[in-house]
Design a protein around this motif. Structure first.
Motif, short mmCIF file in Angstrom:
data_model
loop_
_atom_site.label_atom_id
_atom_site.label_comp_id
_atom_site.label_asym_id
_atom_site.label_seq_id
_atom_site.Cartn_x
_atom_site.Cartn_y
_atom_site.Cartn_z
N GLY A 58 0.82 -1.20 0.00
CA GLY A 58 0.00 0.00 0.00
C GLY A 58 0.85 1.25 0.00
N GLY A 59 1.92 1.24 0.83
CA GLY A 59 2.83 2.38 0.85
C GLY A 59 3.61 2.53 -0.43
N ASP A 60 3.81 1.42 -1.12
CA ASP A 60 4.58 1.39 -2.36
C ASP A 60 3.77 1.89 -3.55
N LEU A 61 2.50 1.47 -3.62
CA LEU A 61 1.68 1.75 -4.80
C LEU A 61 0.86 3.04 -4.67
N TYR A 62 0.44 3.37 -3.45
CA TYR A 62 -0.38 4.57 -3.24
C TYR A 62 0.52 5.64 -2.62
N THR A 63 1.08 6.46 -3.47
CA THR A 63 2.18 7.34 -3.12
C THR A 63 1.72 8.76 -2.83
N ALA A 64 2.68 9.61 -2.45
CA ALA A 64 2.38 11.02 -2.29
C ALA A 64 1.92 11.62 -3.61
N TYR A 65 2.51 11.14 -4.69
CA TYR A 65 2.09 11.63 -6.01
C TYR A 65 0.64 11.24 -6.28
N THR A 66 0.24 10.02 -5.85
CA THR A 66 -1.16 9.63 -5.99
C THR A 66 -2.05 10.58 -5.21
N PHE A 67 -1.64 10.90 -4.00
CA PHE A 67 -2.39 11.79 -3.12
C PHE A 67 -2.58 13.16 -3.76
N ARG A 287 -2.97 -13.68 -0.80
CA ARG A 287 -3.85 -13.05 0.18
C ARG A 287 -3.82 -11.54 0.04
N ASN A 288 -2.65 -10.99 -0.22
CA ASN A 288 -2.57 -9.54 -0.42
C ASN A 288 -3.27 -9.10 -1.69
N ALA A 289 -3.21 -9.91 -2.74
CA ALA A 289 -3.95 -9.58 -3.96
C ALA A 289 -5.45 -9.55 -3.69
N ALA A 290 -5.89 -10.35 -2.70
CA ALA A 290 -7.32 -10.41 -2.38
C ALA A 290 -7.76 -9.24 -1.51
N ILE A 291 -6.87 -8.72 -0.64
CA ILE A 291 -7.30 -7.68 0.30
C ILE A 291 -6.83 -6.28 -0.09
N LEU A 292 -5.90 -6.16 -1.04
CA LEU A 292 -5.44 -4.83 -1.45
C LEU A 292 -6.51 -3.95 -2.11
N PRO A 293 -7.58 -4.54 -2.71
CA PRO A 293 -8.63 -3.65 -3.24
C PRO A 293 -9.23 -2.70 -2.22
N ALA A 294 -9.00 -2.94 -0.93
CA ALA A 294 -9.47 -1.97 0.08
C ALA A 294 -8.87 -0.60 -0.19
N TYR A 295 -7.66 -0.58 -0.73
CA TYR A 295 -7.03 0.70 -1.07
C TYR A 295 -7.76 1.40 -2.22
N SER A 296 -8.43 0.62 -3.07
CA SER A 296 -9.16 1.22 -4.19
C SER A 296 -10.32 2.07 -3.67
N LEU A 297 -10.93 1.64 -2.58
CA LEU A 297 -11.97 2.46 -1.94
C LEU A 297 -11.37 3.78 -1.48
N LEU A 298 -10.20 3.70 -0.86
CA LEU A 298 -9.51 4.91 -0.42
C LEU A 298 -9.22 5.82 -1.61
#
Length: 549
Positions: A58-67, A287-298
């Protein structure tokens, strides 16, 4: 310096000092020995579980640039260029669920550290491996630079900017120096530990913004109404609407090609693969591929902040007098939040830059060390020598990113990052194709990569920004034989595949020799502890590998 908000600045400094201390302490976190090998320094000992990996990815893919950039795109041009990020991050996880576990298995069994290691082993081709390594490094450099651009937007909003070099550049230099120091000291463990703080802060800020700001702005009807009104206005430079509140039929091809191309490219970036290879077994990856979509809501909620900035009528003129949409979200927080909470929000963005920048620099350094230094300069390099070279290379990568930010226009960094996405997608056939089949000929893959890289770069260069008149002004092109636009990277990817398929048929028909495949079919299903899965190389106290009996 008279306009500096010292409340905000103080909070940012306190939180920054806290994560800096964590970065240095991480050298001893979950460590089983010296950090004198790439497995320990560059991959965190390959021992991260589901919980740590979720925060690390999550920290790797959703960056300050994303923000900064996703809501800025929504603010500037609407849903086509901004909201496509939401479906693409939904699509990407089923894709990686399918193939990333296989890459983990073959990498664990053979001691691969980078995707170029796998390509070298699978195809027995040094040129193809070098192409993958160089593409990864080139695509990562501007990505790191954009994390620093995100930090710069925060500093400028707090009053540190304009034409005063001390106010504008010194804070960034200090942040760069601290980032370089704790990454050198602790390796991948530093961003893994700091990711807990980064994600916690971002979730807090987004939750408060979504619940608090609509009340101040007159509700969602008012927010969407203001956004729709702005997008329907005419851009004086093009004579067309400023953007699209809801994409029309003409924008469908742009929307889905951007989403699909970005989804295919995301886990080709070396920093994404580095985070995956740091896990302890296959199930952690899935398991991470299954739960990382929570970040898509964010991310969906984050994108809506761009429309809130429109409703709040924020001023995006920088301290240098130039309009900059990247300032929309920092200015929104500065305008709507109390200073103390705006400081927390700015700290979230700043920390959100440190985590991915660290991982990206480590990943790029690993590519240089394993696939350039060891392959072409010192074939008998010890694990300790590899780690030392990678640490030094990570410093050079950060320095190069800093040059991008301080020496070039921000739009150049943004355009180069768009170009990086086009480039990195062209490694997909060699990496993902190789995980399932050895059918592609190594020279066909290399030729397809070269043709697609050339086409993508030239096509992107020919896109001129109608406002600035500069080249590399976007990532869209007209689909051949149609009047529809599409993502340049996906069109280049199609050309890449076509060339690779046709040449593979031709080369095999001509009997041209192919490379040696050093992997075994069982490698792609291997898991930690399975019979026949060799342990990772044992590292002695002096950083050398033990002699073979």
């Amino acid at each position: 310096m008279s306009n500096v908000n010292y409340v905000q600045l103080s909070i940012v400094i306190v939180i920054f000092l806290g994560v800096t201390a964590m970065g240095f302490m991480a050298a001893r976190w979950r460590s089983v020995g010296h950090l004198d090998s790439l497995d320990e320094w560059g991959l965190g000992g390959r021992g991260f579980g589901v919980f740590i990996t979720w925060f690390l990815l999550g920290g790797d893919l959703y960056t300050a640039y994303t923000f900064i950039a996703v809501p800025a795109a929504m603010y500037a041009t609407g849903a086509v260029s901004g909201f496509f990020a939401v479906p693409y991050t939904i699509v990407v996880y089923p894709i990686i669920f399918v193939f990333m576990a296989r890459l983990w298995s073959v990498s664990h069994r053979n001691g691969y550290v980078t995707p170029a290691d796998f390509v070298a082993g699978r195809y027995g081709s040094k040129p193809l491996s070098l192409a993958v390594a160089l593409t990864g490094i080139l695509a990562t450099m501007p990505y790191i630079a954009l994390q620093l651009v995100g930090m710069q937007a925060v500093f400028e909003t707090m009053g540190l900017g304009g034409n005063n070099i001390w106010a504008k550049d010194i804070p960034l230099l200090v942040a760069f120096a601290v980032l370089a120091a704790y990454t050198y000291s602790s390796g991948l463990r530093a961003p893994a530990m700091i990711a807990f703080v980064k994600d916690g802060l971002i979730y807090l800020v987004i939750a408060v913004a979504i619940l608090y700001l609509p009340h101040l702005l007159g509700g969602w009807d008012s927010i969407f109404g203001a956004a729709k009104e702005k997008m329907s206005q005419t851009n004086p430079n093009t004579g067309k609407p400023v953007g699209a509140f809801i994409p029309g039929e003409a924008g469908y091809s742009v929307y889905w090609t951007l989403a699909l191309g970005s989804a295919l490219a995301l886990f080709m970036y070396p920093h994404s693969i580095t985070a995956v290879l740091s896990t302890k077994n296959r199930s952690v990856v899935r398991r991470n591929a299954a739960i990382l979509p929570a970040y898509s809501l964010l991310l969906g909620l984050l994108a809506l902040l761009g429309y809130m900035a429109i409703a709040a009528n924020v001023n995006i003129t920088g301290l240098d007098g130039v309009a900059n949409p990247q300032l929309a979200i920092p200015r929104l927080f500065d305008q709507m939040f109390p200073s103390w909470f705006a400081g927390i929000a700015f700290a979230a963005i700043a920390v959100g830059a440190l985590v991915p920048a660290a991982i990206m620099s480590i990943a790029a350094a690993n590519l240089f060390t394993r696939n350039i230094y060891r392959e072409y300069f010192k074939k008998d390099a010890t694990p300790k020598q590899e780690a030392k070279v990678s640490k030094l290379a990570s410093l050079l990568v950060k320095f190069g990113a800093l040059v991008f930010v301080l020496g070039m226009d921000k739009t150049i960094s943004l355009n180069l990052q768009l170009l990086g996405g086009i480039w990195i997608l062209q490694t997909f056939p060699a990496i993902v194709g190789g995980l399932y089949s050895r059918w592609f000929h190594k020279w066909a893959l290399l030729t397809g990569w070269a043709v697609a890289m050339l086409y993508g770069t030239i096509t992107a260069y020919n896109v001129v920004n109608p406002t600035t008149g500069k080249h590399f002004g976007g990532s869209l092109t007209t689909i051949p034989f149609t009047d529809r636009q599409a993502y340049i990277g996906l069109v280049a990817f199609g050309i890449n595949l076509l060339v690779a398929v046709v040449l593979t048929f031709a080369l095999r028909a001509l009997g041209v020799a192919d490379g040696h495949d050093s992997t075994h079919p069982s490698d792609y299903r291997a898991d930690a502890g399975d019979p026949g899965v060799k342990d990772l190389p044992e590292i002695l106290g002096d950083g050398t590998a033990p002699a073979k009996p």
